[in-house]
Design a protein around this motif. Structure first.
Motif, PDB file in Angstrom:
ATOM      1  N   ASN A 278     -19.752   6.781  31.762  1.00  0.00           N
ATOM      2  CA  ASN A 278     -20.107   7.295  33.080  1.00  0.00           C
ATOM      3  C   ASN A 278     -18.856   7.330  33.957  1.00  0.00           C
ATOM      4  O   ASN A 278     -17.779   6.893  33.569  1.00  0.00           O
ATOM      5  N   GLU A 279     -19.031   7.837  35.163  1.00  0.00           N
ATOM      6  CA  GLU A 279     -17.880   8.039  36.048  1.00  0.00           C
ATOM      7  C   GLU A 279     -17.176   6.732  36.377  1.00  0.00           C
ATOM      8  O   GLU A 279     -15.942   6.653  36.365  1.00  0.00           O
ATOM      9  N   ASP A 280     -17.935   5.683  36.677  1.00  0.00           N
ATOM     10  CA  ASP A 280     -17.328   4.394  37.018  1.00  0.00           C
ATOM     11  C   ASP A 280     -16.529   3.833  35.852  1.00  0.00           C
ATOM     12  O   ASP A 280     -15.448   3.263  36.038  1.00  0.00           O
TER      13      ASP A 280
ATOM     14  N   MET B 289     -15.066   5.587  33.509  1.00  0.00           N
ATOM     15  CA  MET B 289     -13.845   6.379  33.392  1.00  0.00           C
ATOM     16  C   MET B 289     -12.781   5.910  34.377  1.00  0.00           C
ATOM     17  O   MET B 289     -11.605   5.757  34.028  1.00  0.00           O
ATOM     18  N   VAL B 290     -13.207   5.672  35.627  1.00  0.00           N
ATOM     19  CA  VAL B 290     -12.257   5.223  36.644  1.00  0.00           C
ATOM     20  C   VAL B 290     -11.657   3.883  36.264  1.00  0.00           C
ATOM     21  O   VAL B 290     -10.433   3.689  36.318  1.00  0.00           O
TER      22      VAL B 290
ATOM     23  N   SER C 283     -10.566   8.464  45.828  1.00  0.00           N
ATOM     24  CA  SER C 283     -11.979   8.773  45.993  1.00  0.00           C
ATOM     25  C   SER C 283     -12.170   9.699  47.188  1.00  0.00           C
ATOM     26  O   SER C 283     -11.493   9.534  48.209  1.00  0.00           O
TER      27      SER C 283
END
Length: 317
Positions: free
Chosen positions: A28-30, A32-33, A46
């Motif tokens: 998910n996006e989190d 990946m970050v 962000s």
């Protein structure tokens, strides 16, 4: 399978395989970050999201602050005009701790003539956008009247334009988030809002008034690197101090470069001030500044004109 991190070859090889042969589940996006930041090779910004408006603020934050930003047709409040104004109201307490956003206003205004092309390039505001538009002064003034402090990122620019727009701004205390925060001590490399926002880990749609107000609110609510207390707490505390404006009247012309090098600015006398080089200092620095003037500029025991300033009269045009 095809790696979702094909753009990062080393990372893709790590994430593509499992010892049991099963495919790696999608990140998910989190995730990946966190993964990219953990490599130490990437810095993630962000998109800044405006804070929600709270109609009934917490009574623990009894004070009202207003962040103001203007877009104008030029640099002179005497001949140029506001074409957009943004205001974000927020609550805070005596320690400079920010509570919640309590109101927002943004409005466009058609000036008396065409918007200069360089202003449109800078702000994105066109003649078509402002055609027939007027700032709702009743709404804006209702927002400003209860304010305990008005903040602008370069209050010396915004305050004169705002006072020309409405007298409601004239009797309010103002603070400048450029000159009254030590951004360098907080780990920032510059004072332009875009630099501050980027180094704080955000990006935003700059040069639109309300967007810039929300961006400044986020930056002020942060601490910076290895620094106790928020930037707003520092700004609020400094706004409570009085300062002294010194006018180096009748100073020798051939010493103007020394005055400029020390941070003095020129007043041509058109605004009622003495026609002279001037600077502002704190009470603690007043004696040292007078000693420097007498020793390096006047060469005698001069008594230059001085004016004590508070947040109520600083940054006026």
């Amino acid at each position: 399978m095809t790696a979702q991190f094909d753009m990062f070859a080393d990372d893709a090889r790590i994430m593509d395989s499992r010892t049991d042969g099963r495919a790696t589940p999608p990140m998910n996006e989190d995730d990946m970050v966190r993964h990219l930041q953990a490599t130490g090779r990437y810095r993630i910004l962000s998109k800044l999201q405006p804070r929600p408006v709270v109609r009934l603020p917490d009574s623990a934050f009894p004070l009202r602050g207003i962040i103001i930003d203007t877009e104008t047709t030029g640099l002179s409040s005497r001949k140029d005009e506001i074409i957009e104004i943004g205001a974000v109201a927020f609550s805070f307490d005596e320690t400079g701790t920010i509570g919640a956003v309590t109101a927002v206003y943004g409005g466009l205004r058609q000036p008396s003539g065409p918007i200069p092309a360089d202003i449109t390039r800078l702000t994105g505001i066109t003649d078509a956008m402002v055609a027939g538009q007027m700032i709702d002064l009743d709404r804006l003034e209702a927002l400003i009247k209860p304010a305990d402090l008005i903040i602008a990122h370069n209050a010396g620019f915004d305050r004169p334009f705002c006072e020309a727009l409405s007298p409601v701004f004239a009797d309010k205390p103002w603070a400048c988030s450029v000159s009254e925060v030590d951004w360098r001590a907080r780990g920032f490399e510059g004072t332009k809002l875009g630099y501050l926002v980027g180094q704080a880990g955000y990006f935003h749609d700059g040069h639109r008034a309300v967007d810039d107000c929300f961006a400044l609110l986020e930056v002020l609510d942060g601490n910076g690197e290895c620094h106790a207390g928020s930037a707003f707490a520092e700004l609020y505390e400094r706004s409570q101090r009085s300062r002294v404006r010194i006018f180096a009247e009748n100073s020798p012309f051939d010493l103007k470069d020394q005055l400029k090098g020390r941070g003095y600015r020129w007043s041509d006398g058109s605004d009622g001030r003495p026609k002279a080089w001037w600077t502002e200092v704190s009470d603690a620095d007043l004696d040292d500044e007078l000693c420097w003037l007498r020793a390096e500029i006047y060469r005698y025991d001069a008594s230059p004109p001085m004016k004590r300033l508070t947040a109520f009269d600083r940054f006026k045009g």
